[in-house]
Design a protein around this motif. Structure first.
Motif, PDB file in Angstrom:
ATOM      1  N   GLU A 267       0.811  -1.225   0.000  1.00 37.54           N
ATOM      2  CA  GLU A 267       0.000   0.000   0.000  1.00 37.54           C
ATOM      3  C   GLU A 267       0.840   1.269   0.000  1.00 37.54           C
ATOM      4  O   GLU A 267       0.326   2.357   0.270  1.00 37.54           O
ATOM      5  N   VAL A 268       2.113   1.147  -0.318  1.00 39.73           N
ATOM      6  CA  VAL A 268       2.979   2.316  -0.472  1.00 39.73           C
ATOM      7  C   VAL A 268       3.327   2.455  -1.948  1.00 39.73           C
ATOM      8  O   VAL A 268       3.753   1.491  -2.584  1.00 39.73           O
ATOM      9  N   GLY A 269       3.144   3.659  -2.515  1.00 43.22           N
ATOM     10  CA  GLY A 269       3.512   3.896  -3.898  1.00 43.22           C
ATOM     11  C   GLY A 269       2.421   4.604  -4.662  1.00 43.22           C
ATOM     12  O   GLY A 269       1.421   5.063  -4.102  1.00 43.22           O
ATOM     13  N   GLY A 270       2.619   4.708  -5.971  1.00 41.35           N
ATOM     14  CA  GLY A 270       1.690   5.426  -6.838  1.00 41.35           C
ATOM     15  C   GLY A 270       0.548   4.546  -7.305  1.00 41.35           C
ATOM     16  O   GLY A 270       0.470   3.357  -6.979  1.00 41.35           O
ATOM     17  N   ASP A 271      -0.323   5.156  -8.114  1.00 40.73           N
ATOM     18  CA  ASP A 271      -1.495   4.424  -8.588  1.00 40.73           C
ATOM     19  C   ASP A 271      -1.604   4.427 -10.108  1.00 40.73           C
ATOM     20  O   ASP A 271      -2.664   4.169 -10.657  1.00 40.73           O
TER      21      ASP A 271
END
Length: 381
Positions: A267-271
């Motif tokens: 759940e860490v980072g871009g989309d």
């Protein structure tokens, strides 16, 4: 749009021009690159996965139309080689480009992506000290430091009021100024402040952002929610505390290639990417992953955002594949589904389900036939 006058523009240009370079860009003439090869490299690198050119592209990174008329050739060459030394927090990866790649890409961008309406470069610009000083005052007064950073420069003067509790501000305390046309309500006042901030009186500094009616409505709704009243517990959502930070050599490569600008891990980072990497080692075969990192192919043609080629050295692709195979695992996924082999009757039932009952070939290809919306399943990982 800050509505700057000609003299203010001249002063700000003088102040910005007087700033030292962000990072060394080199001296002397750069060798001429191959513009045609640079264009091919630009397309193969899928730069429009983030950037736009004449409005076409993802739009999450700056527009590149006219970039050749905007930036210095030495600076562009240096930036493409190591964007992180100029902007440490940029989402742009540091590609493993060779020197010739950088020369060719720079040549293409400076030759082809130009603004024909701009005049050619003139003589060296040396601004007057008095103009530089006036530009610094404008830089501080307009609050430019709220978004931009200049080494050694303070963040800027306070240019706007505190918005704490703005959603509960009594109408009688609002300053409508010259806007006698507005209904005497808080939503109408906020909407006008967002849409035409300088219409209330002369001398106001808030720029016009050109928001659409939908964006104005969204901003007003958000501002109306900023009140001193506590939010009822049933409407509160507990924030997910994501603290994943890759370490060691793997972390260095993730930061160099900015993998988390597009992908998510825990759940860490871009989309930008729809494919999280948290369980990648359980999802794909190591050999496939290594080859894919070296040459990303189109997996889901229906999506416009696709994996960009990073031109990784083979040893780095192998290391990343090894790491993900051994670390990015989901313990709930068995290593072997049919340890003693696939029973023929189950394989036949699966074939009928695939081709006859569910029509999977409408989207996927098997044996060169089928749809082109989902990944081909001949060599499915």
């Amino acid at each position: 749009n800050f509505g700057l006058g000609a003299s203010e523009i001249d002063a700000l240009v003088a102040y910005l021009w007087a700033q030292p370079p962000q990072a060394p860009t080199g001296e002397g003439a750069l060798p001429t690159g191959d513009s045609a090869r640079g264009q091919k490299l630009f397309r193969e690198s899928r730069c429009i996965s983030c950037h736009t050119v004449d409005g076409r592209g993802n739009g999450s990174a700056p527009e590149l139309a006219g970039i050749g008329s905007k930036v210095d050739r030495h600076w562009l060459f240096a930036f493409l080689g190591d964007p992180h030394s100029f902007q440490p927090t940029t989402a742009m990866p540091r590609y493993a480009f060779s020197r010739q790649d950088l020369l060719d890409l720079t040549q293409y961008l400076t030759d082809e992506l130009v603004d024909p309406s701009l005049p050619p470069p003139g003589p060296a610009y040396r601004p007057l000290l008095s103009l530089v000083e006036e530009g610094e005052k404008l830089y501080v007064g307009y609050g430019c430091g709220g978004c931009h950073r200049i080494a050694g420069q303070r963040s800027g003067a306070k240019t706007g009021p505190d918005l704490a509790g703005i959603g509960a501000k009594p109408v009688e305390l609002l300053d409508f100024g010259a806007r006698e046309d507005l209904p005497r309500t808080l939503p109408a006042w906020l909407a006008a402040k967002v849409a035409q901030p300088r219409s209330f009186r002369e001398g106001l500094k808030m720029p016009a952002f050109g928001f659409s009616p939908v964006e104005i409505q969204a901003l007003v709704t958000a501002l109306l929610s900023v009140t001193p009243e506590p939010i009822p517990e049933e409407y509160q959502v507990e924030a997910v505390r994501a603290d994943y930070a890759p370490a060691g050599r793997f972390g260095e490569l993730v930061r160099q290639y900015r993998c988390l600008s597009c992908h998510q891990v825990r759940e860490v980072g871009g989309d930008i990417s729809t494919a999280p990497l948290t369980a990648e080692g359980s999802k794909v075969r190591r050999s496939w992953l290594e080859s894919y990192l070296l040459l990303p192919t189109t997996i889901r043609p229906i999506l416009t955002d696709r994996m960009i080629p990073l031109w990784l050295p083979p040893e780095e692709a192998a290391f990343l594949a090894d790491y993900m195979e051994n670390v990015f695992l989901d313990d709930g996924i068995p290593g072997e589904i049919f340890p003693e082999g696939v029973p023929p009757e189950r394989a036949e039932r699966g074939r009928r389900l695939f081709f006859e009952r569910y029509g999977c070939q409408a989207c996927h290809q098997v044996g060169g036939t089928g749809g082109y919306y989902g990944p081909p399943l001949d060599e499915s990982p």
